[in-house]
Scaffold this motif. Structure first.
Motif, PDB file in Angstrom:
ATOM      1  N   LYS A   1       0.839  -1.204   0.000  1.00  0.00           N
ATOM      2  CA  LYS A   1       0.000   0.000   0.000  1.00  0.00           C
ATOM      3  C   LYS A   1       0.871   1.249   0.000  1.00  0.00           C
ATOM      4  CE  LYS A   1      -3.764   2.312   2.444  1.00  0.00           C
ATOM      5  NZ  LYS A   1      -3.103   3.641   2.421  1.00  0.00           N
ATOM      6  N   ASN A   2       1.928   1.250   0.809  1.00  0.00           N
ATOM      7  CA  ASN A   2       2.833   2.397   0.833  1.00  0.00           C
ATOM      8  C   ASN A   2       3.472   2.631  -0.526  1.00  0.00           C
ATOM      9  OD1 ASN A   2       2.427   3.072   3.508  1.00  0.00           O
ATOM     10  ND2 ASN A   2       4.122   1.821   4.251  1.00  0.00           N
ATOM     11  N   TYR A   3       3.875   1.532  -1.163  1.00  0.00           N
ATOM     12  CA  TYR A   3       4.514   1.631  -2.478  1.00  0.00           C
ATOM     13  C   TYR A   3       3.533   2.205  -3.500  1.00  0.00           C
ATOM     14  CZ  TYR A   3       6.512   0.093  -6.937  1.00  0.00           C
ATOM     15  OH  TYR A   3       6.993   0.055  -8.216  1.00  0.00           O
ATOM     16  N   ARG A   4       2.306   1.699  -3.516  1.00  0.00           N
ATOM     17  CA  ARG A   4       1.318   2.175  -4.491  1.00  0.00           C
ATOM     18  C   ARG A   4       0.893   3.602  -4.200  1.00  0.00           C
ATOM     19  NH1 ARG A   4      -2.285  -3.425  -4.798  1.00  0.00           N
ATOM     20  NH2 ARG A   4      -0.936  -4.495  -6.309  1.00  0.00           N
ATOM     21  N   ASP A   5       0.742   3.951  -2.916  1.00  0.00           N
ATOM     22  CA  ASP A   5       0.386   5.324  -2.560  1.00  0.00           C
ATOM     23  C   ASP A   5       1.455   6.296  -3.034  1.00  0.00           C
ATOM     24  OD1 ASP A   5      -1.943   4.502  -1.397  1.00  0.00           O
ATOM     25  OD2 ASP A   5      -1.229   4.668   0.669  1.00  0.00           O
ATOM     26  N   LEU A   6       2.711   5.919  -2.831  1.00  0.00           N
ATOM     27  CA  LEU A   6       3.826   6.758  -3.258  1.00  0.00           C
ATOM     28  C   LEU A   6       3.778   6.968  -4.768  1.00  0.00           C
ATOM     29  CD1 LEU A   6       6.546   8.194  -2.894  1.00  0.00           C
ATOM     30  CD2 LEU A   6       7.644   5.954  -2.975  1.00  0.00           C
ATOM     31  N   TYR A   7       3.600   5.882  -5.501  1.00  0.00           N
ATOM     32  CA  TYR A   7       3.569   5.961  -6.959  1.00  0.00           C
ATOM     33  C   TYR A   7       2.394   6.825  -7.432  1.00  0.00           C
ATOM     34  CZ  TYR A   7       3.104   4.577 -11.835  1.00  0.00           C
ATOM     35  OH  TYR A   7       2.977   4.600 -13.204  1.00  0.00           O
ATOM     36  N   ASN A   8       1.212   6.570  -6.886  1.00  0.00           N
ATOM     37  CA  ASN A   8       0.026   7.297  -7.329  1.00  0.00           C
ATOM     38  C   ASN A   8       0.102   8.785  -7.007  1.00  0.00           C
ATOM     39  OD1 ASN A   8      -1.231   5.015  -8.379  1.00  0.00           O
ATOM     40  ND2 ASN A   8      -2.207   4.495  -6.437  1.00  0.00           N
ATOM     41  N   VAL A   9       0.590   9.118  -5.819  1.00  0.00           N
ATOM     42  CA  VAL A   9       0.684  10.526  -5.444  1.00  0.00           C
ATOM     43  C   VAL A   9       1.688  11.250  -6.330  1.00  0.00           C
ATOM     44  CG1 VAL A   9       1.406  12.108  -3.623  1.00  0.00           C
ATOM     45  CG2 VAL A   9      -0.072  10.193  -3.075  1.00  0.00           C
ATOM     46  N   MET A  10       2.800  10.613  -6.623  1.00  0.00           N
ATOM     47  CA  MET A  10       3.813  11.251  -7.459  1.00  0.00           C
ATOM     48  C   MET A  10       3.316  11.423  -8.893  1.00  0.00           C
ATOM     49  SD  MET A  10       7.428   9.740  -6.091  1.00  0.00           S
ATOM     50  CE  MET A  10       8.321  10.950  -7.038  1.00  0.00           C
ATOM     51  N   GLU A  11       2.614  10.412  -9.421  1.00  0.00           N
ATOM     52  CA  GLU A  11       2.068  10.530 -10.771  1.00  0.00           C
ATOM     53  C   GLU A  11       1.000  11.625 -10.823  1.00  0.00           C
ATOM     54  OE1 GLU A  11       2.972   8.921 -13.720  1.00  0.00           O
ATOM     55  OE2 GLU A  11       4.681   8.563 -12.388  1.00  0.00           O
ATOM     56  N   THR A  12       0.164  11.701  -9.784  1.00  0.00           N
ATOM     57  CA  THR A  12      -0.853  12.746  -9.724  1.00  0.00           C
ATOM     58  C   THR A  12      -0.217  14.124  -9.666  1.00  0.00           C
ATOM     59  OG1 THR A  12      -2.401  11.264  -8.609  1.00  0.00           O
ATOM     60  CG2 THR A  12      -2.821  13.629  -8.416  1.00  0.00           C
ATOM     61  N   ALA A  13       0.845  14.242  -8.872  1.00  0.00           N
ATOM     62  CA  ALA A  13       1.539  15.526  -8.753  1.00  0.00           C
ATOM     63  C   ALA A  13       2.116  15.962 -10.096  1.00  0.00           C
ATOM     64  CB  ALA A  13       2.649  15.424  -7.711  1.00  0.00           C
ATOM     65  N   LYS A  14       2.672  15.006 -10.831  1.00  0.00           N
ATOM     66  CA  LYS A  14       3.237  15.334 -12.151  1.00  0.00           C
ATOM     67  C   LYS A  14       2.146  15.807 -13.102  1.00  0.00           C
ATOM     68  CE  LYS A  14       7.061  12.016 -11.894  1.00  0.00           C
ATOM     69  NZ  LYS A  14       7.610  10.746 -12.455  1.00  0.00           N
ATOM     70  N   GLU A  15       1.005  15.091 -13.101  1.00  0.00           N
ATOM     71  CA  GLU A  15      -0.093  15.457 -13.989  1.00  0.00           C
ATOM     72  C   GLU A  15      -0.674  16.818 -13.624  1.00  0.00           C
ATOM     73  OE1 GLU A  15      -1.194  14.030 -16.789  1.00  0.00           O
ATOM     74  OE2 GLU A  15       0.584  12.758 -16.520  1.00  0.00           O
ATOM     75  N   GLU A  16      -0.815  17.073 -12.323  1.00  0.00           N
ATOM     76  CA  GLU A  16      -1.344  18.358 -11.898  1.00  0.00           C
ATOM     77  C   GLU A  16      -0.403  19.495 -12.261  1.00  0.00           C
ATOM     78  OE1 GLU A  16      -2.054  17.701  -7.764  1.00  0.00           O
ATOM     79  OE2 GLU A  16      -4.117  17.027  -8.089  1.00  0.00           O
ATOM     80  N   ALA A  17       0.909  19.238 -12.152  1.00  0.00           N
ATOM     81  CA  ALA A  17       1.889  20.255 -12.536  1.00  0.00           C
ATOM     82  C   ALA A  17       1.796  20.554 -14.026  1.00  0.00           C
ATOM     83  CB  ALA A  17       3.293  19.785 -12.165  1.00  0.00           C
ATOM     84  N   LYS A  18       1.608  19.492 -14.841  1.00  0.00           N
ATOM     85  CA  LYS A  18       1.463  19.691 -16.287  1.00  0.00           C
ATOM     86  C   LYS A  18       0.198  20.481 -16.600  1.00  0.00           C
ATOM     87  CE  LYS A  18       3.902  15.460 -17.676  1.00  0.00           C
ATOM     88  NZ  LYS A  18       3.751  14.114 -18.301  1.00  0.00           N
ATOM     89  N   GLU A  19      -0.901  20.132 -15.906  1.00  0.00           N
ATOM     90  CA  GLU A  19      -2.162  20.816 -16.139  1.00  0.00           C
ATOM     91  C   GLU A  19      -2.074  22.283 -15.754  1.00  0.00           C
ATOM     92  OE1 GLU A  19      -5.895  21.433 -17.480  1.00  0.00           O
ATOM     93  OE2 GLU A  19      -4.619  19.671 -17.753  1.00  0.00           O
ATOM     94  N   GLU A  20      -1.365  22.556 -14.658  1.00  0.00           N
ATOM     95  CA  GLU A  20      -1.160  23.944 -14.252  1.00  0.00           C
ATOM     96  C   GLU A  20      -0.433  24.702 -15.349  1.00  0.00           C
ATOM     97  OE1 GLU A  20      -1.902  25.924 -11.672  1.00  0.00           O
ATOM     98  OE2 GLU A  20      -3.234  24.383 -10.894  1.00  0.00           O
TER      99      GLU A  20
END
Length: 303
Positions: free
Chosen positions: A226-245
Motif C-alpha cells: 500500500k505504501n509503495y502504491r500510494d507513493l507511486y500514485n501521489v507522485m504521478e498525480t503531482a506530475k499530472e497536476e503540474a502539467k495541467e497547471e
C-alpha cells in the motif's frame, strides 16, 4: 487478477527476497551480475544497517542492506523508489560511513582500506532525456580527468536504472537479463516461466510466493505494498497536476493571483499526500514536485 508473487520494489518484498541470512545466495548471485569478474563474491554476511555519525548533531544513515564479503569488503545496497535532487550526493555521503568505520585506534594504522561498494537499484531514471537510453548498468569510480584512467579502485558506485529494461521473455540473453526481468515483472507473473528454471530462480520464486506466507507476513506485505502504491500514485498525480497547471497558465491571460492560489493549493495537497506514505524525505518530495525544501516544510507545518 490477484498477484501470485510479491512486488520486489516494496520494502517488505526487497528485504524478504534479498535480506535474510538463510537466503543470501540470492543476493550473492544478483550482486555478481553487477560486478566485474575479478570482484565476484563467494560469501557475504549481513551487518547492522544503522550507522551513527561522530557527533549527535550530525545525521545518521540507515541502509536498506549492508553486507561484508569474504575479504572484508563493504557493500551498501539501496532500493531507490523515487528520484531526489541530491541523489548522487546521498550515495557519496552514505559511502563515507563504511570508510570511516575502518579506522583503527593507535598510531600503527597506515590508512589501508578495504573496498566499499554503494549499489543503487533504481525504480526511476537519472534523466528523462538520456544520451544512452539503452545503458542500464552504471559503474562509477574516481578517475584522472585527462587520461580517463582509474585513480582509486576501492570506492565504486553501481547504479541500475531498471525502468530502461523492457525485454520480453524470448529476448533474454543472459543471467543479468533474467534478474532484470524478474525485478521488473515478478508481481505480474502467474507461473514460473520455463526460461527461468535455474536453481537460484526456483529458490527466488519459492520465497516470493504469497500463498506460503503466514497471516502476519501477508499483513506486513500488504501494508508495504500500500505504501509503495500510494507513493507511486501521489507522485504521478503531482506530475499530472503540474502539467495541467502549465497548460492552464498558457491558455489564460491575467488573473495571476487566482492562478497562484490554485497552484499553491495543488502543491500543498501533493506534499501532504507524499508525506502520508512515510517513504520520502523532505528533499525527495521537493525534487518530485520541483519546489524548494523550505516550501515542503512550510506546507508540512500548515497540516
Amino acid at each position: 487478477m490477484l498477484s501470485k508473487f510479491i512486488n520486489p520494489f516494496t520494502d517488505f518484498g526487497f528485504k524478504k527476497l534479498f535480506g535474510e541470512e538463510a537466503n543470501k545466495e540470492l543476493l550473492i548471485d544478483f550482486l555478481n551480475q553487477l560486478l566485474p569478474e575479478e570482484d565476484q563474491i563467494a560469501d557475504l554476511s549481513y551487518q547492522a544497517n544503522e550507522h551513527f555519525p561522530r557527533t549527535p548533531e550530525e545525521r545518521k544513515a540507515i541502509f536498506d542492506l549492508y553486507c561484508e564479503n569474504q575479504d572484508g569488503e563493504k557493500f551498501i545496497i539501496e532500493l531507490q523508489r523515487a528520484k531526489q535532487k541530491y541523489f548522487k550526493d546521498r550515495s557519496l555521503y552514505y559511502s563515507t560511513f563504511p570508510i570511516q568505520e575502518q579506522a583503527e585506534p593507535g598510531k600503527e594504522w597506515k590508512f589501508r582500506l578495504k573496498s566499499v561498494y554503494t549499489i543503487g537499484i533504481m525504480d526511476f531514471l537519472f534523466e528523462e532525456e538520456d544520451d544512452e537510453p539503452e545503458k542500464i548498468l552504471h559503474r562509477v569510480q574516481l578517475m584522472e580527468v585527462e587520461t580517463c584512467k582509474v585513480f582509486y579502485d576501492k570506492l565504486t558506485f553501481i547504479y541500475l536504472e531498471t525502468p530502461k529494461f523492457t525485454k520480453a521473455l524470448n529476448e533474454l540473453k543472459n543471467h543479468f537479463d533474467k534478474w532484470l526481468y524478474l525485478l521488473r515483472n515478478l508481481e505480474q507473473l502467474q507461473s514460473r516461466p520455463v526460461e527461468l528454471q535455474e536453481r537460484v530462480f526456483n529458490r527466488f520464486f519459492d520465497l516470493a510466493e504469497l500463498a506460503k506466507y503466514s497471516p502476519i507476513e501477508k499483513k506486513a506485505y500488504e501494508a508495504s505494498l500500500k505504501n509503495y502504491r500510494d507513493l507511486y500514485n501521489v507522485m504521478e498525480t503531482a506530475k499530472e497536476e503540474a502539467k495541467e497547471e502549465g497548460r492552464l497558465e498558457g491558455r489564460i491571460e491575467g488573473r495571476e493571483e487566482g492562478r497562484e492560489e490554485g497552484r499553491t493549493e495543488t502543491l500543498k495537497n501533493s506534499v501532504h499526500g507524499l508525506l502520508k506514505t512515510g517513504l520520502l524525505t523532505d528533499e525527495q518530495i521537493a525534487e518530485a514536485l520541483n519546489i524548494s525544501v523550505e516550501q515542503v516544510r512550510e506546507f508540512k507545518d500548515e497540516k
